[in-house]
Design an enzyme around this catalytic site. Structure first.
Site, PDB file in Angstrom:
ATOM      1  N   ASP A   1     -10.685   1.407  -4.796  1.00  0.00           N
ATOM      2  CA  ASP A   1      -9.401   1.906  -5.281  1.00  0.00           C
ATOM      3  C   ASP A   1      -8.643   2.697  -4.206  1.00  0.00           C
ATOM      4  OD1 ASP A   1      -7.529   2.369  -7.451  1.00  0.00           O
ATOM      5  OD2 ASP A   1      -8.240   4.443  -7.468  1.00  0.00           O
TER       6      ASP A   1
ATOM      7  N   ASP B   1       0.911  -1.147   0.000  1.00  0.00           N
ATOM      8  CA  ASP B   1       0.000   0.000   0.000  1.00  0.00           C
ATOM      9  C   ASP B   1       0.948   1.194   0.000  1.00  0.00           C
ATOM     10  OD1 ASP B   1      -1.440   2.261   0.762  1.00  0.00           O
ATOM     11  OD2 ASP B   1      -2.999   1.021   1.650  1.00  0.00           O
ATOM     12  N   HIS B   2       1.128   1.820  -1.152  1.00  0.00           N
ATOM     13  CA  HIS B   2       2.233   2.780  -1.249  1.00  0.00           C
ATOM     14  C   HIS B   2       2.052   3.998  -0.338  1.00  0.00           C
ATOM     15  CE1 HIS B   2      -0.334   4.910  -4.153  1.00  0.00           C
ATOM     16  NE2 HIS B   2       0.453   5.953  -4.021  1.00  0.00           N
TER      17      HIS B   2
ATOM     18  N   HIS C   1      -5.750   2.874   1.012  1.00  0.00           N
ATOM     19  CA  HIS C   1      -4.988   4.045   1.454  1.00  0.00           C
ATOM     20  C   HIS C   1      -5.657   4.804   2.621  1.00  0.00           C
ATOM     21  CE1 HIS C   1      -2.889   3.043  -2.106  1.00  0.00           C
ATOM     22  NE2 HIS C   1      -3.576   3.761  -2.953  1.00  0.00           N
TER      23      HIS C   1
HETATM   24  C1  BG6 Z   1      -3.492   4.396  -6.499  1.00  0.00           C
HETATM   25  C2  BG6 Z   1      -4.859   4.439  -7.128  1.00  0.00           C
HETATM   26  O1  BG6 Z   1      -3.407   3.361  -5.579  1.00  0.00           O
HETATM   27  O2  BG6 Z   1      -3.236   5.632  -5.855  1.00  0.00           O
HETATM   28  C3  BG6 Z   1      -4.973   5.605  -8.100  1.00  0.00           C
HETATM   29  O3  BG6 Z   1      -5.081   3.223  -7.828  1.00  0.00           O
HETATM   30  C4  BG6 Z   1      -4.591   6.894  -7.417  1.00  0.00           C
HETATM   31  O4  BG6 Z   1      -6.291   5.703  -8.631  1.00  0.00           O
HETATM   32  C5  BG6 Z   1      -3.251   6.761  -6.719  1.00  0.00           C
HETATM   33  O5  BG6 Z   1      -4.537   7.904  -8.407  1.00  0.00           O
HETATM   34  C6  BG6 Z   1      -2.951   7.983  -5.874  1.00  0.00           C
HETATM   35  O6  BG6 Z   1      -1.642   7.867  -5.399  1.00  0.00           O
HETATM   36  P1  BG6 Z   1      -0.777   9.167  -5.114  1.00  0.00           P
HETATM   37  O7  BG6 Z   1       0.484   8.659  -4.535  1.00  0.00           O
HETATM   38  O8  BG6 Z   1      -0.619   9.857  -6.441  1.00  0.00           O
HETATM   39  O9  BG6 Z   1      -1.588   9.999  -4.176  1.00  0.00           O
END
Ligand code: BG6
Length: 505
Positions: free
Chosen positions: A245, A187-188, A250
């Site tokens: 998503d 989960d980045h 997140h």
């Molecule tokens: C991803 C989603 O996990 O996170 C995307 O699949 C989203 O839809 C993205 O745009 C957002 O990540 P960040 O790091 O740009 O906020």
């Protein structure tokens, strides 16, 4: 989050499945390159990239270089440094559904072992469509490829399942082949610098703990808004929606970090135990209450920075009568001693007015106002504002006397700001996460029970929304703050969504 200075790093082979995909070019390779530039990669490492398309090593490396030049936080690659790094990358065209291809990876790993005269750690990175996660795991197991419990790891991108049932099945399938200790579910958001800092902020400052509860905190807002639409991901997104998503992963993870109890120490499992506790303490959402606590939206056409943009239903690979939500807001409760009665408001959406992720902890107002009752002079409640992106900062809003002859109050900020050097030197989430996998540190990765508990929490809304189609979609124009009833959701409780203005670049 290993302390990189005092650990020896084993030689490492990284096999990237999905080598030709966007994630590899935008995130994975730039992250590995930056780790290399900052001397965090092992002295002996190799990247074996694979996908179906045929490329020579040279053509593939050139494509990756373009990706680095466009997306790396450190800017364009220098010729010698790129040459040094890229000689460790090889490309192998393969059909990952075909077990025979895996024997070729095996041959390459054996060559590297012989050359290095050491056994490397082997990381399998599944940067592919989720329906291939299990195929890859099974083929690793059926072929001669490495699967040593202590030195083989598999990295799984999201989405991890599309509901509780499929997530459980995926966990079972993976756990038939790998131990939990070998599985790194990404989960980045957990790798983002400010998100990690919330742990330091909460658990390394004694002044925070006495305030961090229902007695002092009135409500919490977690907001991840995006200016972009679904771009070229229509076919994925139209089957997913923003609840799957963004919220299931997140936003719920951000909620866990805010709401968790202090872990005994920073051991990966102890930290994750405390996060799972939060998910388990979330008040069960009953179908009859969903219209009162959750709002969904879908964007229509509009104008963004002088350009006309299509509505969601006119995006590529989206059905013209799609019921998929591109916006969601909700009110959640955590039923435990610390948080009883404190609402947590979550919102996220695409094609909104601004891209920004922040968490706001709104404290209670003073119990009695001793200053004059002039409306303009009422003390405002304190806020802790945790800005994750694009600005990175942790800010306390306090009341202070405006300089002058009168006793007039004013809101002032005490700010810890990552501007300037601190910002450019801050690793990207993928750098932190990849280094953690190399070191075998699972703290920032999702454990099987954690993913399942997160699905369990959102399933009632997911089911209800799927059964009850919206008749008024699209219900917010591009470049707005979302549907009007999202304002009503929070206004009912006497609050409003707080938008944090960015610093101008
Ligand atoms: C991803 C989603 O996990 O996170 C995307 O699949 C989203 O839809 C993205 O745009 C957002 O990540 P960040 O790091 O740009 O906020």
């Amino acid at each position: 989050m290993p302390n990189t200075s005092d650990k020896k790093i084993e030689p490492t082979v990284i096999i990237i499945f999905g080598a030709n995909g966007d994630l590899t070019k935008r995130k994975i390779i730039p992250a590995l390159y930056n780790l290399f530039l900052e001397n965090h990669l092992p002295e002996k490492f190799a990247i074996i990239a694979t996908s179906r398309t045929k490329f020579t090593d040279e053509k593939y490396r050139n494509d990756l270089l373009e990706g680095i030049n466009e997306f790396s936080r450190t800017g364009k690659a220098k010729k010698e440094q790129w040459a040094e790094f890229s000689k460790n990358i090889s490309y192998q065209a393969a059909d990952i559904k075909d077990v025979a291809s895996y024997n070729e990876f095996h041959t390459r790993i054996t060559e590297l072992k012989n050359e290095w005269k050491e056994n490397p750690s082997v990381l399998y990175y599944c940067a592919v469509s989720p329906d291939l996660f299990c195929t890859i795991a099974e083929n690793i197991s059926k072929s001669k490829l490495e699967n040593k419990k202590d030195s083989t790891r598999i990295i799984i991108e999201k989405p991890f399942g599309k509901d509780l049932g499929s997530a459980k099945t995926l966990n079972e399938d993976l756990l038939n082949i790998f131990d939990e200790k070998q599985i790194y579910r990404i989960d980045h958001y957990l790798g983002k610098e400010v998100v990690q800092n919330v742990m330091a902020f909460r658990f390394a400052n004694s002044i925070m703990e006495p305030l961090w509860n229902r007695t002092h905190i009135e409500h919490v807002q977690i907001s991840v808004t995006e200016k972009i639409g679904v771009e070229d991901r229509g076919s994925y997104f139209d089957h997913a929606g923003i609840l799957r998503d963004m919220i299931q992963n997140h936003l719920l993870q951000l909620l866990c970090i805010i709401a968790m109890e202090p872990p005994v120490n920073f051991d990966a499992d102890l930290v994750r135990d405390r996060k799972v506790d939060v998910l388990k303490a979330m008040r069960k959402i009953l179908p009859g209450t969903i219209d009162n606590i959750a709002v969904r939206g879908q964007y229509g056409a509009g104008w963004v920075e002088g350009k006309e943009v299509p509505g969601y239903r006119d995006e590529v690979d989206v059905t013209e009568d799609s019921n998929t939500e591109t916006y969601a807001a909700m009110k959640l409760h955590i039923d435990n001693w610390r948080w009883q009665g404190v609402p947590f408001y979550l919102r996220t959406g695409k094609r909104l007015y601004e891209s920004a992720s922040h968490i706001i902890i709104q404290f209670r107002e003073v119990p009695h106002n001793i200053f004059n009752n002039d409306e303009r002079n009422l003390p405002k409640a304190n806020r802790l504002i945790i800005s994750i992106q694009p600005d990175m900062a942790i800010k306390f809003q306090l009341q202070s006397k405006t300089p002058g002859l009168e006793m007039m109050l004013n809101t002032v900020d005490m700010t810890f700001d990552y501007s300037g050097k601190a910002k450019t030197e801050t690793p990207e989430a993928y750098e932190t996460l990849l280094l953690d996998v190399i070191f075998g540190d699972q703290t920032l990765f999702m454990r099987a029970d954690q993913v399942e508990a997160a699905w369990e929490a959102v399933m009632p809304i997911l089911d209800y929304w799927e059964k009850n189609q919206m008749t008024n979609f699209p219900n917010y124009p591009a470049n707005s703050w979302g549907p009007e009833n999202a304002e009503a959701l929070i206004a009912k409780d006497g609050f409003h969504w707080i938008n944090i203005p960015h610093k101008k670049k």
